[in-house]
Design a protein around this motif. Structure first.
Motif, PDB file in Angstrom:
ATOM      1  N   MET A   1       0.813  -1.186   0.000  1.00 34.25           N
ATOM      2  CA  MET A   1       0.000   0.000   0.000  1.00 34.25           C
ATOM      3  C   MET A   1       0.862   1.258   0.000  1.00 34.25           C
ATOM      4  SD  MET A   1      -3.259   0.833   0.242  1.00 34.25           S
ATOM      5  CE  MET A   1      -4.313   2.100   0.760  1.00 34.25           C
ATOM      6  N   GLY A   2       1.944   1.239   0.757  1.00 33.11           N
ATOM      7  CA  GLY A   2       2.838   2.389   0.840  1.00 33.11           C
ATOM      8  C   GLY A   2       3.487   2.716  -0.496  1.00 33.11           C
ATOM      9  N   ASP A   3       3.793   1.650  -1.284  1.00 32.86           N
ATOM     10  CA  ASP A   3       4.403   1.871  -2.591  1.00 32.86           C
ATOM     11  C   ASP A   3       3.446   2.578  -3.543  1.00 32.86           C
ATOM     12  OD1 ASP A   3       6.793   0.697  -1.853  1.00 32.86           O
ATOM     13  OD2 ASP A   3       6.174  -1.311  -2.505  1.00 32.86           O
ATOM     14  N   LEU A   4       2.160   2.227  -3.472  1.00 28.52           N
ATOM     15  CA  LEU A   4       1.166   2.864  -4.337  1.00 28.52           C
ATOM     16  C   LEU A   4       1.024   4.342  -4.004  1.00 28.52           C
ATOM     17  CD1 LEU A   4      -1.655   0.172  -4.526  1.00 28.52           C
ATOM     18  CD2 LEU A   4      -0.050   0.826  -6.308  1.00 28.52           C
ATOM     19  N   VAL A   5       1.054   4.664  -2.731  1.00 26.32           N
ATOM     20  CA  VAL A   5       0.947   6.056  -2.311  1.00 26.32           C
ATOM     21  C   VAL A   5       2.171   6.832  -2.800  1.00 26.32           C
ATOM     22  CG1 VAL A   5       0.868   7.606  -0.323  1.00 26.32           C
ATOM     23  CG2 VAL A   5      -0.522   5.532  -0.336  1.00 26.32           C
ATOM     24  N   THR A   6       3.344   6.228  -2.671  1.00 25.20           N
ATOM     25  CA  THR A   6       4.573   6.868  -3.123  1.00 25.20           C
ATOM     26  C   THR A   6       4.536   7.098  -4.636  1.00 25.20           C
ATOM     27  OG1 THR A   6       5.793   5.788  -1.339  1.00 25.20           O
ATOM     28  CG2 THR A   6       7.087   6.688  -3.138  1.00 25.20           C
ATOM     29  N   GLN A   7       4.070   6.119  -5.388  1.00 21.54           N
ATOM     30  CA  GLN A   7       3.973   6.256  -6.841  1.00 21.54           C
ATOM     31  C   GLN A   7       2.979   7.346  -7.222  1.00 21.54           C
ATOM     32  OE1 GLN A   7       2.985   2.342  -8.217  1.00 21.54           O
ATOM     33  NE2 GLN A   7       5.109   1.602  -8.161  1.00 21.54           N
ATOM     34  N   ASP A   8       1.846   7.391  -6.518  1.00 22.60           N
ATOM     35  CA  ASP A   8       0.856   8.431  -6.787  1.00 22.60           C
ATOM     36  C   ASP A   8       1.416   9.814  -6.481  1.00 22.60           C
ATOM     37  OD1 ASP A   8      -0.977   6.585  -7.656  1.00 22.60           O
ATOM     38  OD2 ASP A   8      -2.101   6.517  -5.767  1.00 22.60           O
ATOM     39  N   MET A   9       2.152   9.932  -5.424  1.00 24.38           N
ATOM     40  CA  MET A   9       2.756  11.217  -5.063  1.00 24.38           C
ATOM     41  C   MET A   9       3.772  11.646  -6.113  1.00 24.38           C
ATOM     42  SD  MET A   9       1.391  12.426  -2.337  1.00 24.38           S
ATOM     43  CE  MET A   9       2.562  13.619  -1.768  1.00 24.38           C
ATOM     44  N   GLU A  10       4.562  10.700  -6.619  1.00 25.33           N
ATOM     45  CA  GLU A  10       5.540  11.017  -7.649  1.00 25.33           C
ATOM     46  C   GLU A  10       4.851  11.470  -8.931  1.00 25.33           C
ATOM     47  OE1 GLU A  10       7.960   7.529  -8.048  1.00 25.33           O
ATOM     48  OE2 GLU A  10       8.980   7.848  -6.142  1.00 25.33           O
ATOM     49  N   LYS A  11       3.765  10.791  -9.304  1.00 25.28           N
ATOM     50  CA  LYS A  11       3.003  11.189 -10.493  1.00 25.28           C
ATOM     51  C   LYS A  11       2.418  12.584 -10.309  1.00 25.28           C
ATOM     52  CE  LYS A  11       1.652   6.492 -11.769  1.00 25.28           C
ATOM     53  NZ  LYS A  11       0.522   5.552 -11.883  1.00 25.28           N
ATOM     54  N   ALA A  12       1.902  12.844  -9.122  1.00 26.37           N
ATOM     55  CA  ALA A  12       1.320  14.159  -8.844  1.00 26.37           C
ATOM     56  C   ALA A  12       2.384  15.249  -8.934  1.00 26.37           C
ATOM     57  CB  ALA A  12       0.664  14.167  -7.466  1.00 26.37           C
ATOM     58  N   GLU A  13       3.564  14.966  -8.433  1.00 24.58           N
ATOM     59  CA  GLU A  13       4.650  15.948  -8.492  1.00 24.58           C
ATOM     60  C   GLU A  13       5.083  16.210  -9.930  1.00 24.58           C
ATOM     61  OE1 GLU A  13       7.872  14.959  -5.860  1.00 24.58           O
ATOM     62  OE2 GLU A  13       6.512  14.716  -4.164  1.00 24.58           O
ATOM     63  N   VAL A  14       5.145  15.163 -10.754  1.00 18.60           N
ATOM     64  CA  VAL A  14       5.509  15.324 -12.163  1.00 18.60           C
ATOM     65  C   VAL A  14       4.476  16.187 -12.878  1.00 18.60           C
ATOM     66  CG1 VAL A  14       5.761  14.109 -14.362  1.00 18.60           C
ATOM     67  CG2 VAL A  14       6.858  13.202 -12.319  1.00 18.60           C
ATOM     68  N   LEU A  15       3.195  15.897 -12.654  1.00 18.62           N
ATOM     69  CA  LEU A  15       2.137  16.700 -13.270  1.00 18.62           C
ATOM     70  C   LEU A  15       2.173  18.142 -12.775  1.00 18.62           C
ATOM     71  CD1 LEU A  15      -0.883  14.240 -13.275  1.00 18.62           C
ATOM     72  CD2 LEU A  15       0.286  15.180 -15.261  1.00 18.62           C
ATOM     73  N   ASN A  16       2.385  18.319 -11.486  1.00 12.91           N
ATOM     74  CA  ASN A  16       2.465  19.660 -10.927  1.00 12.91           C
ATOM     75  C   ASN A  16       3.618  20.445 -11.541  1.00 12.91           C
ATOM     76  OD1 ASN A  16       1.754  21.773  -9.104  1.00 12.91           O
ATOM     77  ND2 ASN A  16       3.552  21.198  -7.889  1.00 12.91           N
ATOM     78  N   ASP A  17       4.775  19.814 -11.665  1.00 12.40           N
ATOM     79  CA  ASP A  17       5.931  20.482 -12.258  1.00 12.40           C
ATOM     80  C   ASP A  17       5.651  20.875 -13.706  1.00 12.40           C
ATOM     81  OD1 ASP A  17       7.291  20.181  -9.892  1.00 12.40           O
ATOM     82  OD2 ASP A  17       8.437  18.420 -10.553  1.00 12.40           O
ATOM     83  N   PHE A  18       4.992  19.973 -14.445  1.00 11.94           N
ATOM     84  CA  PHE A  18       4.675  20.266 -15.841  1.00 11.94           C
ATOM     85  C   PHE A  18       3.743  21.470 -15.944  1.00 11.94           C
ATOM     86  CE2 PHE A  18       1.639  19.872 -19.342  1.00 11.94           C
ATOM     87  CZ  PHE A  18       2.509  20.054 -20.406  1.00 11.94           C
ATOM     88  N   PHE A  19       2.627  21.428 -15.211  1.00 13.06           N
ATOM     89  CA  PHE A  19       1.658  22.518 -15.293  1.00 13.06           C
ATOM     90  C   PHE A  19       2.240  23.824 -14.769  1.00 13.06           C
ATOM     91  CE2 PHE A  19      -1.479  19.011 -15.568  1.00 13.06           C
ATOM     92  CZ  PHE A  19      -2.002  19.368 -16.796  1.00 13.06           C
TER      93      PHE A  19
END
Length: 82
Positions: A1-19
């Motif tokens: 479960m912790g890995d999924l949260v970490t992956q989601d956070m990384e995806k969110a950060e990538v999208l945030n940086d792009f926008f």
């Protein structure tokens, strides 16, 4: 479960940086153009007022784009710019 949260956070950060990079570069270049008058020398003449700048933007609208959330057709806005 912790890995999924970490992956989601990384995806969110990538999208945030792009926008953030898209909106920052777009807004700052537009702001620079307005403040600098698109390369004009304002020492010898008075800079345009906000009203003049808004009128100029309305007159140069591309009327074949979709209406915004106000449901006002862009052709009407352009025609009523004055």
């Amino acid at each position: 479960m912790g890995d999924l949260v970490t992956q989601d956070m990384e995806k969110a950060e990538v999208l945030n940086d792009f926008f953030a990079s898209v909106f920052t570069s777009r807004c700052s270049s537009h702001t620079t153009q307005v403040v600098e008058g698109k390369g004009r020398d304002w020492e010898n003449e008075e800079p345009p007022t906000v009203e003049d700048q808004v009128r100029d933007h309305l007159r140069n609208m591309k009327v074949h784009k979709s209406m915004g959330p106000d449901k006002m057709h862009l052709l009407i806005l352009r025609e009523l710019a004055d």
